[in-house]
Design a protein around this motif. Structure first.
Motif, short mmCIF file in Angstrom:
data_model
loop_
_atom_site.label_atom_id
_atom_site.label_comp_id
_atom_site.label_asym_id
_atom_site.label_seq_id
_atom_site.Cartn_x
_atom_site.Cartn_y
_atom_site.Cartn_z
N UNK A 231 0.84 -1.20 0.00
CA UNK A 231 0.00 0.00 0.00
C UNK A 231 0.87 1.25 0.00
N UNK A 232 0.45 2.26 -0.77
CA UNK A 232 1.19 3.53 -0.85
C UNK A 232 1.15 4.26 0.49
N UNK A 233 0.03 4.13 1.18
CA UNK A 233 -0.15 4.75 2.50
C UNK A 233 -0.19 3.62 3.52
N UNK A 234 0.54 3.73 4.63
CA UNK A 234 0.53 2.66 5.63
C UNK A 234 -0.90 2.36 6.11
N UNK A 235 -1.20 1.09 6.24
CA UNK A 235 -2.54 0.66 6.65
C UNK A 235 -2.41 -0.30 7.82
N UNK A 236 -3.32 -0.19 8.76
CA UNK A 236 -3.33 -1.05 9.95
C UNK A 236 -4.06 -2.36 9.66
N UNK A 237 -3.61 -3.43 10.29
CA UNK A 237 -4.25 -4.73 10.13
C UNK A 237 -5.72 -4.66 10.50
N UNK A 238 -6.04 -3.93 11.56
CA UNK A 238 -7.44 -3.79 11.99
C UNK A 238 -8.30 -3.23 10.88
N UNK A 239 -7.82 -2.20 10.18
CA UNK A 239 -8.59 -1.59 9.10
C UNK A 239 -8.80 -2.56 7.95
N UNK A 240 -7.78 -3.35 7.64
CA UNK A 240 -7.89 -4.33 6.55
C UNK A 240 -8.92 -5.40 6.91
N UNK A 241 -8.86 -5.90 8.13
CA UNK A 241 -9.79 -6.95 8.55
C UNK A 241 -11.22 -6.41 8.60
N UNK A 242 -11.42 -5.21 9.14
CA UNK A 242 -12.75 -4.61 9.18
C UNK A 242 -13.31 -4.44 7.77
N UNK A 243 -12.48 -3.98 6.86
CA UNK A 243 -12.91 -3.79 5.47
C UNK A 243 -13.29 -5.12 4.83
N UNK A 244 -12.49 -6.15 5.07
CA UNK A 244 -12.77 -7.47 4.50
C UNK A 244 -14.08 -8.04 5.05
N UNK A 245 -14.30 -7.92 6.34
CA UNK A 245 -15.54 -8.43 6.95
C UNK A 245 -16.75 -7.65 6.43
N UNK A 246 -16.60 -6.32 6.33
CA UNK A 246 -17.68 -5.48 5.82
C UNK A 246 -18.04 -5.88 4.37
N UNK A 247 -17.02 -6.10 3.54
CA UNK A 247 -17.27 -6.49 2.15
C UNK A 247 -17.93 -7.87 2.09
N UNK A 248 -17.44 -8.80 2.88
CA UNK A 248 -18.00 -10.16 2.90
C UNK A 248 -19.47 -10.13 3.30
N UNK A 249 -19.78 -9.42 4.39
CA UNK A 249 -21.16 -9.37 4.85
C UNK A 249 -22.05 -8.59 3.87
N UNK A 250 -21.49 -7.57 3.23
CA UNK A 250 -22.25 -6.82 2.24
C UNK A 250 -22.63 -7.66 1.05
N UNK A 251 -21.72 -8.53 0.60
CA UNK A 251 -22.00 -9.41 -0.53
C UNK A 251 -23.09 -10.41 -0.19
N UNK A 252 -23.19 -10.78 1.06
CA UNK A 252 -24.22 -11.74 1.50
C UNK A 252 -25.53 -11.06 1.88
N UNK A 253 -25.56 -9.74 1.77
CA UNK A 253 -26.73 -8.95 2.19
C UNK A 253 -27.04 -9.11 3.67
N UNK A 254 -26.01 -9.36 4.48
CA UNK A 254 -26.17 -9.47 5.92
C UNK A 254 -25.80 -8.19 6.64
N UNK A 255 -25.43 -7.17 5.89
CA UNK A 255 -25.01 -5.91 6.47
C UNK A 255 -26.00 -4.84 6.03
N UNK A 256 -26.61 -4.13 6.98
CA UNK A 256 -27.55 -3.09 6.56
C UNK A 256 -26.83 -2.01 5.76
N UNK A 257 -27.48 -1.54 4.71
CA UNK A 257 -26.84 -0.49 3.92
C UNK A 257 -26.82 0.81 4.70
#
Length: 78
Positions: A23-49
């Motif tokens: 990554x061009x800008x340093x990124x924290x592991x927490x942010x990556x994991x949160x983003x991945x979980x949010x994307x996963x749940x969004x694809x399953x329609x388990x996350x409110x928009x």
């Protein structure tokens, strides 16, 4: 907010480390994991928009007509 301790297999750890290093800008592991979980749940329609921002224009004649030009003056006045 929920805190969790997770165990990652070596291959997933290596992939995450490589991703973060690329990554061009340093990124924290927490942010990556949160983003991945949010994307996963969004694809399953388990996350409110998220709430939709609805900006509506004011009715004609509702106020000053130079706010876009004189915004600093309006924001600084009390």
């Amino acid at each position: 907010m929920k805190r969790a301790t997770i165990t990652l297999p070596d291959d997933l750890e290596q992939a995450l480390e490589q991703f973060m290093a690329e990554q061009a800008v340093p990124v924290q592991l927490t942010a990556v994991v949160q983003s991945a979980v949010r994307e996963y749940l969004g694809e399953r329609d388990d996350l409110p928009s998220p709430a939709v921002l609805r900006i509506r224009p004011a009715p004609r004649g509702s106020g000053q007509n130079d706010v876009s030009v004189s915004h600093d003056q309006y924001l600084s006045s009390t």
